[in-house]
Design a protein around this motif. Structure first.
Motif, PDB file in Angstrom:
ATOM      1  N   SER A 106      46.423  32.437  56.453  1.00  0.00           N
ATOM      2  CA  SER A 106      47.763  32.491  57.027  1.00  0.00           C
ATOM      3  C   SER A 106      48.843  32.449  55.970  1.00  0.00           C
ATOM      4  N   SER A 107      48.522  31.873  54.775  1.00  0.00           N
ATOM      5  CA  SER A 107      49.516  31.784  53.712  1.00  0.00           C
ATOM      6  C   SER A 107      49.512  33.002  52.809  1.00  0.00           C
ATOM      7  N   LYS A 108      48.633  33.958  53.092  1.00  0.00           N
ATOM      8  CA  LYS A 108      48.530  35.149  52.261  1.00  0.00           C
ATOM      9  C   LYS A 108      49.417  36.254  52.816  1.00  0.00           C
ATOM     10  N   ASN A 109      49.675  37.245  51.967  1.00  0.00           N
ATOM     11  CA  ASN A 109      50.520  38.366  52.364  1.00  0.00           C
ATOM     12  C   ASN A 109      49.674  39.534  52.847  1.00  0.00           C
ATOM     13  N   PRO A 110      50.105  40.226  53.885  1.00  0.00           N
ATOM     14  CA  PRO A 110      49.402  41.457  54.269  1.00  0.00           C
ATOM     15  C   PRO A 110      49.593  42.529  53.214  1.00  0.00           C
ATOM     16  N   SER A 111      48.823  43.593  53.334  1.00  0.00           N
ATOM     17  CA  SER A 111      48.828  44.634  52.310  1.00  0.00           C
ATOM     18  C   SER A 111      50.197  45.264  52.130  1.00  0.00           C
ATOM     19  N   ILE A 112      50.927  45.477  53.222  1.00  0.00           N
ATOM     20  CA  ILE A 112      52.220  46.152  53.117  1.00  0.00           C
ATOM     21  C   ILE A 112      53.204  45.312  52.310  1.00  0.00           C
ATOM     22  N   ILE A 113      53.148  43.988  52.470  1.00  0.00           N
ATOM     23  CA  ILE A 113      54.025  43.104  51.700  1.00  0.00           C
ATOM     24  C   ILE A 113      53.633  43.127  50.230  1.00  0.00           C
ATOM     25  N   THR A 114      52.340  43.101  49.952  1.00  0.00           N
ATOM     26  CA  THR A 114      51.861  43.142  48.570  1.00  0.00           C
ATOM     27  C   THR A 114      52.279  44.434  47.884  1.00  0.00           C
ATOM     28  N   ILE A 115      52.150  45.546  48.586  1.00  0.00           N
ATOM     29  CA  ILE A 115      52.495  46.857  48.011  1.00  0.00           C
ATOM     30  C   ILE A 115      53.967  46.891  47.630  1.00  0.00           C
ATOM     31  N   PHE A 116      54.832  46.446  48.541  1.00  0.00           N
ATOM     32  CA  PHE A 116      56.264  46.511  48.244  1.00  0.00           C
ATOM     33  C   PHE A 116      56.692  45.427  47.259  1.00  0.00           C
ATOM     34  N   ALA A 117      55.930  44.340  47.152  1.00  0.00           N
ATOM     35  CA  ALA A 117      56.210  43.352  46.118  1.00  0.00           C
ATOM     36  C   ALA A 117      55.957  43.954  44.740  1.00  0.00           C
ATOM     37  N   ILE A 118      54.870  44.718  44.605  1.00  0.00           N
ATOM     38  CA  ILE A 118      54.581  45.397  43.338  1.00  0.00           C
ATOM     39  C   ILE A 118      55.648  46.450  43.055  1.00  0.00           C
ATOM     40  N   TRP A 119      56.024  47.206  44.067  1.00  0.00           N
ATOM     41  CA  TRP A 119      57.055  48.242  43.901  1.00  0.00           C
ATOM     42  C   TRP A 119      58.374  47.614  43.447  1.00  0.00           C
ATOM     43  N   ASN A 120      58.748  46.512  44.083  1.00  0.00           N
ATOM     44  CA  ASN A 120      60.004  45.859  43.747  1.00  0.00           C
ATOM     45  C   ASN A 120      59.955  45.258  42.351  1.00  0.00           C
ATOM     46  N   THR A 121      58.783  44.745  41.942  1.00  0.00           N
ATOM     47  CA  THR A 121      58.648  44.162  40.614  1.00  0.00           C
ATOM     48  C   THR A 121      58.765  45.226  39.531  1.00  0.00           C
ATOM     49  N   MET A 122      58.193  46.397  39.775  1.00  0.00           N
ATOM     50  CA  MET A 122      58.193  47.446  38.757  1.00  0.00           C
ATOM     51  C   MET A 122      59.518  48.196  38.668  1.00  0.00           C
ATOM     52  N   LEU A 382      50.201  38.500  41.357  1.00  0.00           N
ATOM     53  CA  LEU A 382      50.660  39.160  42.575  1.00  0.00           C
ATOM     54  C   LEU A 382      49.498  39.456  43.525  1.00  0.00           C
ATOM     55  N   MET A 383      48.377  39.908  42.975  1.00  0.00           N
ATOM     56  CA  MET A 383      47.271  40.293  43.836  1.00  0.00           C
ATOM     57  C   MET A 383      46.509  39.093  44.384  1.00  0.00           C
ATOM     58  N   LYS A 384      46.660  37.917  43.793  1.00  0.00           N
ATOM     59  CA  LYS A 384      46.011  36.725  44.341  1.00  0.00           C
ATOM     60  C   LYS A 384      46.537  36.392  45.723  1.00  0.00           C
ATOM     61  N   ASN A 385      47.767  36.772  45.999  1.00  0.00           N
ATOM     62  CA  ASN A 385      48.384  36.459  47.287  1.00  0.00           C
ATOM     63  C   ASN A 385      48.092  37.502  48.353  1.00  0.00           C
ATOM     64  N   ASN A 386      47.294  38.504  48.006  1.00  0.00           N
ATOM     65  CA  ASN A 386      46.950  39.530  48.985  1.00  0.00           C
ATOM     66  C   ASN A 386      45.965  38.959  50.001  1.00  0.00           C
ATOM     67  N   VAL A 393      42.364  47.031  45.119  1.00  0.00           N
ATOM     68  CA  VAL A 393      42.417  48.294  44.377  1.00  0.00           C
ATOM     69  C   VAL A 393      43.202  49.339  45.160  1.00  0.00           C
ATOM     70  N   ARG A 394      42.964  49.404  46.455  1.00  0.00           N
ATOM     71  CA  ARG A 394      43.690  50.370  47.283  1.00  0.00           C
ATOM     72  C   ARG A 394      45.186  50.069  47.293  1.00  0.00           C
ATOM     73  N   ASP A 395      45.544  48.803  47.480  1.00  0.00           N
ATOM     74  CA  ASP A 395      46.961  48.440  47.541  1.00  0.00           C
ATOM     75  C   ASP A 395      47.656  48.671  46.197  1.00  0.00           C
ATOM     76  N   LEU A 396      46.948  48.371  45.110  1.00  0.00           N
ATOM     77  CA  LEU A 396      47.514  48.623  43.786  1.00  0.00           C
ATOM     78  C   LEU A 396      47.755  50.114  43.573  1.00  0.00           C
ATOM     79  N   SER A 397      46.823  50.934  44.020  1.00  0.00           N
ATOM     80  CA  SER A 397      46.973  52.387  43.863  1.00  0.00           C
ATOM     81  C   SER A 397      48.135  52.916  44.686  1.00  0.00           C
ATOM     82  N   VAL A 398      48.271  52.414  45.913  1.00  0.00           N
ATOM     83  CA  VAL A 398      49.374  52.859  46.766  1.00  0.00           C
ATOM     84  C   VAL A 398      50.709  52.429  46.156  1.00  0.00           C
TER      85      VAL A 398
END
Length: 564
Positions: A106-122, A382-386, A393-398
């Protein structure tokens, strides 16, 4: 300070412990215990205080950590000393502590949040230099390089993400990539990763200082001209229509012809109602210069902010980065629709107004992209919270796909829409906002958003530099106010000098990107991967050849920057 970190007991014996999950608590210099100052706790209730029980547990962990060194596990803390997951606070580089809610998903982020967190960080300042980078490489070659570099950076990021799990018989669940480098390369890996991390952070702070000087100068010009009813059509080579585009630094065109000084598109100064506007502007200019005064004005604001003990206040404004990038995308779309496309393809030979499709100075773009796609030092965190670790790997690629599309969208549209003729494609600036006059309202809003965002992010970057550098050298991220002041003066001085004497963000980005990318993107990930495969006995010559090629590529990328 060193005495506090020295073990009370040492042993020449080596031993293994089944309590591998607690090893990270014993590495006192690299990891901090769960207890932090009460005012830095961030949870459901701001300013929540640490309980007395948690403070006692923290003291016990401190005691056991001083009994033995990080390489000796004979005196590991007993089970009753280690707090329960719900009582642990994880220290954050931003100066706060986050309470662990347990191991449930419950404390983890869904894939869509993780993807946009990476996008926002970069997404960073590199987006402003994408049109310039494409111009330096050529339109066709620039697009190919963005795709190729993005794929390489994604693969190296994938290696880093998998590297802790490839270490057998060691609990590396809490490790970051510097810990992996220290495991494989010892102190050299630890200190070299720190050095190149400092290059990336301080390089980013220098870029921010140059850009903040630029934005503040143009914002001041806009406000001054509006307040004094001065209609300034900057005396520069530019278009005459309502959607004005300028060439601030006219140079010889790609065909070798000098910029025609008598061209009808060169604007002249038009003064409004005020007859003494010329004298007003001339009297204002010495006090509002982009290189001579503005970089020094920023010291008054930013140097005190850098000396704050905690940067948690500024972390609340990180959402401004997303707003700024979204606004830039909207701005680029509107400008492109107003200007239309202006493209001609000249593959190897330059034309009067156009650059060739393939240019030999393309490494300037690869240097910029190395920093633009760089997030390798924080990808594991970042990926630990996925929530679904199997989708990492899929979320990182997206996420990398979205970042690449964003860069390509901004770079291609600005390059294609740049009005050629009458302007030359070579007029595209390292900061594409400089190709629009200071009285452009939409660009004024973009500069204001970016300026405020950078003012809030700059202290965060300085805090990260302080934590990493002071923590490694003194074992304390705030040894004294004097230490912090000296460090901040050096950082601010570097930004001021660069903003005054060499305010070219394109070159600053490509040099800092190529430098930090050499180690943290190409050399260390490739070496770690090859060593890991070799220890497993599965290293084959195609893999060794390819990863050796990555090291050569990173070295060539850095060396090429000095010849462009």
């Amino acid at each position: 300070m060193e005495d506090d970190c020295r073990p009370l007991l040492s042993s020449g014996q080596s031993g293994e412990s089944s309590r591998g999950s607690r090893d990270s608590l014993l590495d006192f210099k690299a990891k901090r215990p769960f207890h932090v100052e009460p005012r830095n706790i961030v949870d459901d209730e701001p300013q929540e205080r640490v309980s007395a029980e948690a403070a006692i547990l923290s003291s016990r962990v401190h005691y056991y950590s001083k009994l033995t060194g990080s390489s000796d596990r004979l005196l590991s803390p007993p089970d009753h000393v280690i707090p329960q997951p719900e009582e642990i606070y994880i220290y954050s580089p931003l100066g706060t502590a986050i309470k662990v809610q347990g191991s449930d998903h419950s404390s983890k982020n869904p894939s869509i949040i993780t993807i946009f967190a990476i996008w926002n960080t970069m997404m960073g300042t590199s987006i402003l230099s994408m049109p310039w980078g494409i111009k330096q490489a050529g339109f066709t070659l620039g697009i190919l390089i963005i795709i190729f570099t993005g794929l390489l950076m994604l693969y190296c990021c994938y290696i880093i993400l998998k590297s802790p799990k490839a270490i057998p018989n060691v609990d590396s669940s809490s490790w970051e990539f510097p810990d992996v480098c220290r495991f494989y390369f010892g102190k050299f890996g630890q200190w070299s990763s720190l050095f190149f991390s400092m290059v990336s952070l301080i390089g980013a702070m220098v870029i921010y200082w140059v850009l903040m000087s630029n934005f503040l100068f143009n914002i001041g010009q806009f406000v001054y001209n509006y307040a004094h009813s001065v209609n300034m059509s900057d005396i520069v080579f530019g278009t005459n229509d309502s959607n004005k585009v300028i060439c601030p630094h006219p140079i010889a065109d790609p065909g070798g012809n000098a910029d025609p000084g008598g061209n009808a598109t060169i604007d002249t100064l038009y003064l409004g109602d005020s007859g003494n506007a010329t004298s007003d502007v001339n009297s204002f200019e010495p006090f509002w210069s982009q290189t001579d005064t503005i970089p020094f004005y920023l010291i008054i604001l930013l140097l005190p902010l850098l000396c704050f003990r905690s940067a948690s206040f500024f972390a609340r404004f990180t959402f401004l980065g997303t707003i700024s990038v979204v606004y830039l995308i909207v701005l680029v779309t509107i400008k492109a629709s107003q200007l239309g496309f202006h493209l001609e393809f000249h593959w190897f030979n330059a034309a009067q107004f156009y650059v060739p499709e393939f240019r030999l100075i393309f490494p300037q773009l690869t240097g910029v992209l190395t920093l633009a796609f760089f997030m390798h030092n924080c990808i594991i965190t970042l990926m630990k919270n996925n929530k679904e670790q199997k989708n990492n790997v899929r979320d990182l690629s997206v996420a990398y796909l979205l970042v690449g599309l964003t860069y390509m969208y901004v770079g291609v549209l600005i390059f294609a829409a740049f009005p050629t003729p009458p302007l030359y494609k070579s007029c595209i600036e390292p900061n594409f906002l400089d190709n629009f006059p200071s009285n452009d309202v939409m660009v004024f809003v973009a500069r204001a958003l970016l300026l405020f965002q950078m003012i809030t992010v700059y202290p965060l970057l300085g805090y990260m530099v302080r934590v990493q550098m002071m923590g490694q050298i003194f074992g304390n991220h705030y040894p004294s106010f004097f230490h912090i002041l000296v460090l901040n003066i050096i950082i601010v001085g570097a930004g001021v000098l660069m903003a005054k004497f060499y305010p070219n963000i394109g070159s600053i980005i490509r040099f800092s990107g190529a430098t930090c990318g050499l180690a943290l993107v190409f050399v260390f990930p490739a070496l770690v991967h090859m060593i890991s495969l070799r220890r497993q006995g599965v290293l084959r010559w195609p893999s060794a050849l390819f990863h050796s090629f990555l090291i050569v590529l990173g070295t060539a990328n850095l060396l090429a920057q000095f010849f462009m």
